[in-house]
Design a protein around this motif. Sequence first.
Motif, PDB file in Angstrom:
ATOM      1  N   LEU A   1       0.718  -1.214  -0.144  1.00 17.96           N
ATOM      2  CA  LEU A   1      -0.024  -0.019   0.295  1.00 17.96           C
ATOM      3  C   LEU A   1       0.560   1.314   0.188  1.00 17.96           C
ATOM      4  N   THR A   2       0.611   2.236  -0.879  1.00 11.91           N
ATOM      5  CA  THR A   2       1.126   3.295  -1.077  1.00 11.91           C
ATOM      6  C   THR A   2       0.313   4.449  -1.193  1.00 11.91           C
ATOM      7  N   THR A   3       0.791   5.782  -0.723  1.00  5.63           N
ATOM      8  CA  THR A   3      -0.127   6.949  -0.843  1.00  5.63           C
ATOM      9  C   THR A   3       0.517   7.990  -1.767  1.00  5.63           C
ATOM     10  N   VAL A   4      -0.249   8.572  -2.883  1.00  7.53           N
ATOM     11  CA  VAL A   4       0.207   9.656  -3.729  1.00  7.53           C
ATOM     12  C   VAL A   4       0.599  10.836  -2.727  1.00  7.53           C
ATOM     13  N   ASN A   5       1.756  11.307  -2.971  1.00 11.31           N
ATOM     14  CA  ASN A   5       1.918  12.670  -2.176  1.00 11.31           C
ATOM     15  C   ASN A   5       1.842  13.850  -3.206  1.00 11.31           C
ATOM     16  N   TYR A   6       2.198  13.574  -4.161  1.00 14.62           N
ATOM     17  CA  TYR A   6       2.395  15.032  -5.182  1.00 14.62           C
ATOM     18  C   TYR A   6       1.783  14.344  -6.629  1.00 14.62           C
ATOM     19  N   LEU A   7       1.324  15.227  -7.365  1.00 18.25           N
ATOM     20  CA  LEU A   7       1.183  14.894  -8.818  1.00 18.25           C
ATOM     21  C   LEU A   7       2.051  16.082  -9.399  1.00 18.25           C
ATOM     22  N   LYS A   8       3.059  15.688 -10.418  1.00 17.88           N
ATOM     23  CA  LYS A   8       3.789  16.489 -11.004  1.00 17.88           C
ATOM     24  C   LYS A   8       3.764  16.261 -12.405  1.00 17.88           C
ATOM     25  N   HIS A   9       3.713  17.583 -13.457  1.00 18.14           N
ATOM     26  CA  HIS A   9       3.614  17.286 -14.648  1.00 18.14           C
ATOM     27  C   HIS A   9       4.739  17.856 -15.486  1.00 18.14           C
ATOM     28  N   SER A  10       5.522  17.121 -16.415  1.00 18.05           N
ATOM     29  CA  SER A  10       6.539  17.803 -17.388  1.00 18.05           C
ATOM     30  C   SER A  10       6.071  17.444 -18.521  1.00 18.05           C
ATOM     31  N   ALA A  11       6.971  18.088 -19.505  1.00 17.55           N
ATOM     32  CA  ALA A  11       6.443  18.158 -20.926  1.00 17.55           C
ATOM     33  C   ALA A  11       6.273  16.742 -21.569  1.00 17.55           C
ATOM     34  N   TRP A  12       7.006  15.844 -20.824  1.00 11.88           N
ATOM     35  CA  TRP A  12       6.936  14.324 -21.393  1.00 11.88           C
ATOM     36  C   TRP A  12       6.039  13.393 -20.634  1.00 11.88           C
ATOM     37  N   HIS A  13       6.038  13.786 -19.241  1.00  5.72           N
ATOM     38  CA  HIS A  13       5.310  12.690 -18.411  1.00  5.72           C
ATOM     39  C   HIS A  13       4.586  13.231 -17.390  1.00  5.72           C
ATOM     40  N   ASN A  14       3.699  12.442 -16.845  1.00  2.00           N
ATOM     41  CA  ASN A  14       2.965  12.927 -15.766  1.00  2.00           C
ATOM     42  C   ASN A  14       3.376  11.967 -14.602  1.00  2.00           C
ATOM     43  N   PHE A  15       3.770  12.564 -13.343  1.00  2.00           N
ATOM     44  CA  PHE A  15       4.612  11.620 -12.651  1.00  2.00           C
ATOM     45  C   PHE A  15       3.487  11.643 -11.240  1.00  2.00           C
ATOM     46  N   ALA A  16       3.383  10.624 -10.640  1.00  2.00           N
ATOM     47  CA  ALA A  16       2.728  10.528  -9.473  1.00  2.00           C
ATOM     48  C   ALA A  16       3.684  10.038  -8.429  1.00  2.00           C
ATOM     49  N   LEU A  17       4.002  10.941  -7.596  1.00  2.00           N
ATOM     50  CA  LEU A  17       5.057  10.751  -6.397  1.00  2.00           C
ATOM     51  C   LEU A  17       4.406  10.230  -5.479  1.00  2.00           C
ATOM     52  N   VAL A  18       4.694   8.840  -4.809  1.00  2.00           N
ATOM     53  CA  VAL A  18       4.035   8.172  -3.927  1.00  2.00           C
ATOM     54  C   VAL A  18       5.196   7.906  -2.782  1.00  2.00           C
ATOM     55  N   ASP A  19       4.674   7.484  -1.654  1.00  2.00           N
ATOM     56  CA  ASP A  19       5.538   7.344  -0.515  1.00  2.00           C
ATOM     57  C   ASP A  19       6.417   6.153  -0.330  1.00  2.00           C
ATOM     58  N   ALA A  20       6.198   5.145  -1.213  1.00  2.00           N
ATOM     59  CA  ALA A  20       7.121   3.927  -1.388  1.00  2.00           C
ATOM     60  C   ALA A  20       7.836   4.312  -2.309  1.00  2.00           C
ATOM     61  N   ALA A  21       8.993   3.444  -2.140  1.00  2.00           N
ATOM     62  CA  ALA A  21      10.094   3.575  -3.408  1.00  2.00           C
ATOM     63  C   ALA A  21      10.950   2.370  -3.581  1.00  2.00           C
ATOM     64  N   MET A  22      11.965   2.478  -4.361  1.00  2.00           N
ATOM     65  CA  MET A  22      12.660   1.266  -4.762  1.00  2.00           C
ATOM     66  C   MET A  22      13.403   0.574  -3.455  1.00  2.00           C
ATOM     67  N   ASN A  23      13.539   1.372  -2.587  1.00  2.00           N
ATOM     68  CA  ASN A  23      14.085   0.729  -1.296  1.00  2.00           C
ATOM     69  C   ASN A  23      13.105  -0.257  -0.655  1.00  2.00           C
ATOM     70  N   ASP A  24      11.706   0.069  -0.847  1.00  2.00           N
ATOM     71  CA  ASP A  24      10.557  -0.837  -0.217  1.00  2.00           C
ATOM     72  C   ASP A  24      10.351  -1.867  -1.030  1.00  2.00           C
ATOM     73  N   PHE A  25      10.564  -1.684  -2.401  1.00  2.00           N
ATOM     74  CA  PHE A  25      10.047  -2.593  -3.454  1.00  2.00           C
ATOM     75  C   PHE A  25      11.024  -2.430  -4.669  1.00  2.00           C
ATOM     76  N   ILE A  26      12.000  -3.389  -4.648  1.00  2.00           N
ATOM     77  CA  ILE A  26      12.890  -3.105  -5.702  1.00  2.00           C
ATOM     78  C   ILE A  26      12.779  -3.922  -7.172  1.00  2.00           C
TER      79      ILE A  26
END
Length: 416
Positions: free
Chosen positions: A286-311
Amino acid sequence: MSAFQRRDGELFVEAVALTAIAGAEGTPCYVYSRAAMEAALDAYQSALAGCRHLVCYAVKANSNLAVLDLLARRGAGFDIVSGGELERVVAAGGDPAKVVFSGVGKQAGEMARALELGIRCFNVESPAELELLDSVARAHGVIAPVSLRVNPDVDAETHPYISTGLKENKFGIDSDGALAVYRRAAELAGLRIVGMDCHIGSQLTSTGPFLDAVARMLELVDQLADEGITLRHLDVGGGLGVRYRDEQPPAIGQYIAALRAAVGERDLELVFEPGRSIVANAGVLLTTVNYLKHSAWHNFALVDAAMNDFIRPALYEAWVDIETVSDGAGGETGTWDVVGPVCETADFLGRGRELTLRPGSLLAVRGAGAYGFVMSSNYNTRPRAAEVLVDGEQWHVVRERETLDDLLRGERRLPN
Ligand SMILES: Cc1ncc(COP(=O)(O)O)c(C=O)c1O
Ligand SMILES: N[C@H](CCC[C@H](N)C(=O)O)C(=O)O
């Protein structure tokens, strides 16, 4: 029926809403279903009914004590690859007499402890290991039960990092040289030959490579029998794949039936070392979305789990399903790269996912029960996630979230 079901637009595990667990324990958090793990183990056991067998769950896939405990209570043995995993099995109430010890780099101290506990057998992976095991056993006045892990040079047709049965891999004893190593084992007073072992890789999605490996093993078994060396068991390892996306691995029952047919009427106990196929789809992260971020190429959903949690996505570019836990929670519909806070471009859980998201959305990363928490780290000084086991209407925290104090424990500043 899957242990994960939607009811009124909410994702449940067994009878518990994932939102309830996230609300109480926070995120990131691993959640496992007891019923799903038990059902997978039962599928192995029932497909093996009528033949002598032992299912040794591969501890490395998910080594939480509660998981080992519930599998042990249902009759599982364990496949271990370290002294640490052995102590986990003991702490979980597992029976050492049902433990097989695999791994290419066993150390003398680990061998001694395993002998003291009376494990079922050592899967020996090299001639040098055989000699060391013999001397450790003799030094302790006991006989070590031995099975040789043969490397059959079979392509498991899986990701190269998790392929273990090719000649170029570090695992096992080249099958062409295996007879000579068995003959040597027969000469050593500290050893008793009990079986043959093989494990060609993980996330295999067809039975072909397993059957090729078994055919090679049986040739060797027959040659050994001609020399008067009879084996009690044949250990075909683990490796059966699961469906993460659109893979179509054989069902557990089909896979076992194919292997039983290949072994035929030979008087051999069948040993299996499944990991992923018991636990992968019994768990989510389970992970929560912290931020939504848009760039010219991608939409990023920044969540609170990361590669250290699930590699797994970063390491193998593994695909895992990501879904919102609550339908209709609103947000922006789009194509999102679901990424974590770690300072690596490889820190993604999934890329290009169609999702409706807003800050605060709760996501479930599926297929996270195997090689999830166990492969997590503290990279970027991130405390490891909590683990929760659901059992019907109840759920239990089976590992507390780490604290920053846990992370700093044992470290020291310079003395002056
Ligand atoms: C010796 C051995 N047995 C069994 C397994 C379990 O494999 P799987 O999770 O693919 O079933 C592994 C995987 O690491 C292994 O190395
Ligand atoms: N060591 C295993 C594979 C582990 C795979 C795992 N780490 C994953 O996340 O897929 C093997 O011998 O087949």
